[in-house]
Design a protein around this motif. Structure first.
Motif, PDB file in Angstrom:
ATOM      1  N   ILE A 121       0.841  -1.198   0.000  1.00  0.00           N
ATOM      2  CA  ILE A 121       0.000   0.000   0.000  1.00  0.00           C
ATOM      3  C   ILE A 121       0.878   1.250   0.000  1.00  0.00           C
ATOM      4  O   ILE A 121       0.632   2.197  -0.738  1.00  0.00           O
ATOM      5  CB  ILE A 121      -0.972  -0.015   1.195  1.00  0.00           C
ATOM      6  CG1 ILE A 121      -2.031  -1.103   1.006  1.00  0.00           C
ATOM      7  CG2 ILE A 121      -1.635   1.350   1.378  1.00  0.00           C
ATOM      8  CD1 ILE A 121      -2.890  -1.377   2.233  1.00  0.00           C
ATOM      9  N   GLY A 179       2.331   1.875  -3.383  1.00  0.00           N
ATOM     10  CA  GLY A 179       1.348   2.046  -4.441  1.00  0.00           C
ATOM     11  C   GLY A 179       1.021   0.808  -5.244  1.00  0.00           C
ATOM     12  O   GLY A 179       0.312   0.894  -6.244  1.00  0.00           O
ATOM     13  N   ASN A 180       1.519  -0.354  -4.843  1.00  0.00           N
ATOM     14  CA  ASN A 180       1.188  -1.596  -5.549  1.00  0.00           C
ATOM     15  C   ASN A 180      -0.227  -2.059  -5.253  1.00  0.00           C
ATOM     16  O   ASN A 180      -0.818  -2.806  -6.037  1.00  0.00           O
ATOM     17  CB  ASN A 180       2.173  -2.704  -5.195  1.00  0.00           C
ATOM     18  CG  ASN A 180       3.556  -2.431  -5.742  1.00  0.00           C
ATOM     19  OD1 ASN A 180       3.719  -1.671  -6.695  1.00  0.00           O
ATOM     20  ND2 ASN A 180       4.552  -3.034  -5.136  1.00  0.00           N
ATOM     21  N   LYS A 240      -4.003  -0.485  -3.901  1.00  0.00           N
ATOM     22  CA  LYS A 240      -4.762   0.745  -3.644  1.00  0.00           C
ATOM     23  C   LYS A 240      -5.735   0.514  -2.489  1.00  0.00           C
ATOM     24  O   LYS A 240      -6.352  -0.528  -2.384  1.00  0.00           O
ATOM     25  CB  LYS A 240      -5.546   1.169  -4.880  1.00  0.00           C
ATOM     26  CG  LYS A 240      -4.683   1.366  -6.112  1.00  0.00           C
ATOM     27  CD  LYS A 240      -3.748   2.543  -5.953  1.00  0.00           C
ATOM     28  CE  LYS A 240      -2.964   2.753  -7.222  1.00  0.00           C
ATOM     29  NZ  LYS A 240      -1.635   3.248  -7.010  1.00  0.00           N
TER      30      LYS A 240
END
Length: 108
Positions: free
Chosen positions: A95, A98-99, A101
Protein backbone atom coordinates in the motif's frame (compact mmCIF):
# COMPACT_ATOMS: atom_id res chain seq x y z
CA UNK A 1 -11.89 -20.30 4.86
CA UNK A 2 -9.27 -21.96 2.70
CA UNK A 3 -8.89 -25.73 2.88
CA UNK A 4 -5.67 -25.61 0.87
CA UNK A 5 -2.44 -26.14 2.81
CA UNK A 6 0.13 -23.53 1.84
CA UNK A 7 3.76 -24.55 2.04
CA UNK A 8 5.27 -21.14 1.34
CA UNK A 9 4.42 -17.52 1.83
CA UNK A 10 4.72 -17.00 -1.93
CA UNK A 11 1.82 -19.44 -2.42
CA UNK A 12 -0.16 -17.95 0.47
CA UNK A 13 0.03 -14.24 -0.39
CA UNK A 14 -2.41 -14.32 -3.37
CA UNK A 15 -4.93 -16.07 -1.10
CA UNK A 16 -4.26 -13.48 1.60
CA UNK A 17 -4.96 -10.66 -0.86
CA UNK A 18 -8.18 -12.35 -1.99
CA UNK A 19 -9.34 -12.19 1.63
CA UNK A 20 -8.70 -8.41 1.64
CA UNK A 21 -10.57 -7.17 -1.42
CA UNK A 22 -12.77 -4.68 0.46
CA UNK A 23 -11.10 -1.27 0.51
CA UNK A 24 -12.36 -0.45 4.02
CA UNK A 25 -10.89 -3.70 5.32
CA UNK A 26 -7.56 -2.83 3.71
CA UNK A 27 -7.72 0.69 5.13
CA UNK A 28 -8.38 -0.64 8.63
CA UNK A 29 -5.40 -3.01 8.32
CA UNK A 30 -3.25 -0.09 7.21
CA UNK A 31 -4.41 2.10 10.10
CA UNK A 32 -3.76 -0.67 12.63
CA UNK A 33 -0.27 -1.33 11.26
CA UNK A 34 0.51 2.40 11.22
CA UNK A 35 -0.58 2.70 14.84
CA UNK A 36 1.64 -0.23 15.78
CA UNK A 37 4.64 1.52 14.24
CA UNK A 38 3.73 4.76 16.04
CA UNK A 39 3.30 2.89 19.32
CA UNK A 40 6.68 1.18 18.99
CA UNK A 41 8.31 4.55 18.25
CA UNK A 42 6.60 6.05 21.31
CA UNK A 43 7.76 3.16 23.50
CA UNK A 44 11.35 3.45 22.26
CA UNK A 45 11.40 7.21 22.82
CA UNK A 46 9.80 7.15 26.27
CA UNK A 47 11.05 3.77 27.54
CA UNK A 48 7.48 2.99 28.65
CA UNK A 49 7.51 -0.64 27.60
CA UNK A 50 4.24 -1.45 29.33
CA UNK A 51 2.43 0.03 26.31
CA UNK A 52 3.68 -2.82 24.11
CA UNK A 53 0.71 -4.77 25.47
CA UNK A 54 -1.45 -2.65 23.14
CA UNK A 55 0.15 -4.08 19.99
CA UNK A 56 -2.27 -7.04 19.66
CA UNK A 57 -5.24 -4.80 20.38
CA UNK A 58 -4.24 -2.35 17.65
CA UNK A 59 -3.25 -4.98 15.11
CA UNK A 60 -6.05 -7.45 15.59
CA UNK A 61 -8.69 -4.90 16.61
CA UNK A 62 -8.60 -2.89 13.41
CA UNK A 63 -8.08 -5.95 11.20
CA UNK A 64 -10.91 -7.96 12.72
CA UNK A 65 -13.37 -5.08 12.48
CA UNK A 66 -12.44 -4.93 8.79
CA UNK A 67 -13.02 -8.65 8.30
CA UNK A 68 -16.16 -9.13 10.35
CA UNK A 69 -18.03 -5.94 9.37
CA UNK A 70 -16.75 -5.06 5.89
CA UNK A 71 -15.08 -8.07 4.26
CA UNK A 72 -17.54 -10.51 5.89
CA UNK A 73 -15.04 -13.32 6.27
CA UNK A 74 -12.90 -14.88 8.98
CA UNK A 75 -9.35 -13.55 9.26
CA UNK A 76 -6.73 -15.87 7.78
CA UNK A 77 -4.92 -15.50 11.11
CA UNK A 78 -7.11 -18.26 12.52
CA UNK A 79 -5.72 -20.81 10.08
CA UNK A 80 -2.34 -19.32 9.09
CA UNK A 81 -1.08 -17.11 11.94
CA UNK A 82 2.53 -16.66 10.78
CA UNK A 83 1.76 -16.25 7.09
CA UNK A 84 -1.04 -13.82 7.97
CA UNK A 85 1.28 -11.70 10.09
CA UNK A 86 3.76 -11.65 7.22
CA UNK A 87 0.92 -10.82 4.82
CA UNK A 88 -0.15 -7.86 6.96
CA UNK A 89 3.27 -6.27 6.67
CA UNK A 90 3.77 -7.10 2.99
CA UNK A 91 0.34 -5.62 2.23
CA UNK A 92 1.24 -2.56 4.34
CA UNK A 93 4.41 -2.13 2.28
CA UNK A 94 2.50 -2.70 -0.96
CA UNK A 95 0.00 0.00 0.00
CA UNK A 96 2.82 2.40 0.89
CA UNK A 97 4.59 1.94 -2.44
CA UNK A 98 1.35 2.05 -4.44
CA UNK A 99 1.19 -1.60 -5.55
CA UNK A 100 -2.13 -1.98 -3.73
CA UNK A 101 -4.76 0.75 -3.64
CA UNK A 102 -6.87 1.48 -0.61
CA UNK A 103 -9.41 3.37 -2.71
CA UNK A 104 -10.26 2.63 -6.31
CA UNK A 105 -11.12 5.47 -8.77
CA UNK A 106 -14.81 4.46 -8.70
CA UNK A 107 -15.12 4.91 -4.91
CA UNK A 108 -12.57 7.67 -4.30
Amino acid sequence: MSTQKYTSFREFYPYYLSEHENTTCRLLHFIGSSLIIALIAFVLITNQYVYLWFIPLLGYGFAWVGHFFFEHNKPATFQYPLYSLMGDWVMFKDILVGNIKIKTPSNA
